[in-house]
Design an enzyme around this catalytic site. Structure first.
Site, PDB file in Angstrom:
ATOM      1  NE  ARG A   1      -3.781  -0.544   2.319  1.00 32.72           N
ATOM      2  CZ  ARG A   1      -4.836  -0.722   1.527  1.00 32.72           C
ATOM      3  NH1 ARG A   1      -5.238   0.233   0.724  1.00 32.72           N
ATOM      4  NH2 ARG A   1      -5.519  -1.852   1.538  1.00 32.72           N
TER       5      ARG A   1
ATOM      6  CG  HIS B   1     -19.376   7.353   2.463  1.00 30.47           C
ATOM      7  ND1 HIS B   1     -18.585   6.249   2.195  1.00 30.47           N
ATOM      8  CD2 HIS B   1     -20.336   6.928   3.317  1.00 30.47           C
ATOM      9  CE1 HIS B   1     -19.046   5.213   2.870  1.00 30.47           C
ATOM     10  NE2 HIS B   1     -20.108   5.587   3.556  1.00 30.47           N
TER      11      HIS B   1
HETATM   12  C1  GAR Z   1     -20.500   6.350  -5.603  1.00 27.05           C
HETATM   13  O1  GAR Z   1     -21.753   5.986  -5.124  1.00 27.05           O
HETATM   14  C2  GAR Z   1     -19.621   6.875  -4.480  1.00 27.05           C
HETATM   15  O2  GAR Z   1     -20.334   7.608  -3.529  1.00 27.05           O
HETATM   16  C3  GAR Z   1     -19.113   5.588  -3.891  1.00 27.05           C
HETATM   17  O3  GAR Z   1     -18.847   4.759  -4.990  1.00 27.05           O
HETATM   18  C4  GAR Z   1     -19.710   5.118  -6.069  1.00 27.05           C
HETATM   19  C5  GAR Z   1     -18.834   5.423  -7.254  1.00 27.05           C
HETATM   20  O4  GAR Z   1     -19.627   5.684  -8.382  1.00 27.05           O
HETATM   21  N1  GAR Z   1     -17.937   5.818  -3.103  1.00 27.05           N
HETATM   22  C6  GAR Z   1     -17.644   5.129  -2.022  1.00 27.05           C
HETATM   23  O5  GAR Z   1     -18.310   4.212  -1.616  1.00 27.05           O
HETATM   24  C7  GAR Z   1     -16.381   5.585  -1.319  1.00 27.05           C
HETATM   25  N2  GAR Z   1     -16.277   4.987  -0.046  1.00 27.05           N
HETATM   26  P1  GAR Z   1     -19.033   6.509  -9.592  1.00 27.05           P
HETATM   27  O6  GAR Z   1     -17.724   5.838 -10.005  1.00 27.05           O
HETATM   28  O7  GAR Z   1     -20.066   6.349 -10.668  1.00 27.05           O
HETATM   29  O8  GAR Z   1     -18.831   7.930  -9.166  1.00 27.05           O
END
Ligand code: GAR
Length: 211
Positions: free
Chosen positions: A68, A112
């Protein structure tokens, strides 16, 4: 004119939030601020959208690094080549090291899909349905070393309906994500956000009189 600030957007996949930010930036004429989109996966569909819109789309493949720390160091190097004022995590599905997060303290945002501090982590819509909450939503926050716990900039609320499935609820939340993320990024660029004891204050909009 306000001095132009530089943004780097980090994605891992679909990139619909990235897209919402790029579209708002184009409509509101700050698209030149977006220096690059960087993905930790070469097959992220969002990369193509960025390229089609003339934005540098780069890959730092997380699978190519043994640790990481090594990945985050390489990512930081790639991001810093663009000297960003702001790093926008848009569906960037990696846990970041404290060193990386601290390097961008006060200048890295995340979205989030829950009303934080409820339902940090993954499968937030499943968590919400299991908990039986009647309201759910999305949060834009500053990123701090504790996952999904940074100071909150904006939230949007949606109802949880009787027959909701995870997918239906996710879609309802996503529409709100696309509304609040560009807004929060714009507030940052306009210098309207200040942190006071872990609370975010949003200054009133001031008209730009210098043009
Ligand atoms: C979104 O719903 C975002 O809020 C979530 O992943 C999705 C990505 O969609 N993020 C998380 O869960 C971060 N912890 P996208 O690639 O279409 O924007």
């Amino acid at each position: 004119m306000r001095p132009m600030k530089t943004i780097v957007i980090l994605i891992s996949g679909r990139g619909s939030n990235m897209r919402a930010v790029i579209e708002a930036a184009r409509q509101q004429q700050w698209a030149d601020s977006i220096a690059a989109v960087i993905s930790n996966r070469g097959d992220a569909p969002g990369l193509e959208f960025a390229r089609e819109h003339g934005i540098a789309a780069e890959v730092v493949d997380s699978r190519a690094f043994a640790t990481r720390d090594a990945f985050d160091a390489a990512l930081q190097e790639a991001v810093d080549l663009h000297a960003p004022d702001l790093v926008v995590l848009a569906g960037f599905m990696r846990i970041l090291t404290t060193a990386f997060v601290e390097h961008y303290a006060g200048r890295m945002l995340n979205i989030h899909p829950s009303l934080l501090p409820s339902f940090a982590g993954l499968a937030t819509h499943r968590q919400a349905l299991a908990a039986g909450v009647k309201l759910h939503g999305a949060t834009v926050h500053f990123v701090t070393p504790q996952l999904d716990h940074g100071p909150i900039i904006a939230q949007a609320v949606v109802p949880v309906l009787e027959d909701d499935t995870e997918e239906i609820l996710a879609q309802r939340v996503l529409e709100q994500e696309h509304r609040i993320y560009p807004l929060a990024v714009r507030w940052f660029l306009d210098g309207r956000l200040t942190l006071e004891n872990s609370r975010v204050r949003i200054a009133a909009e001031t008209p730009d009189t210098s043009t």
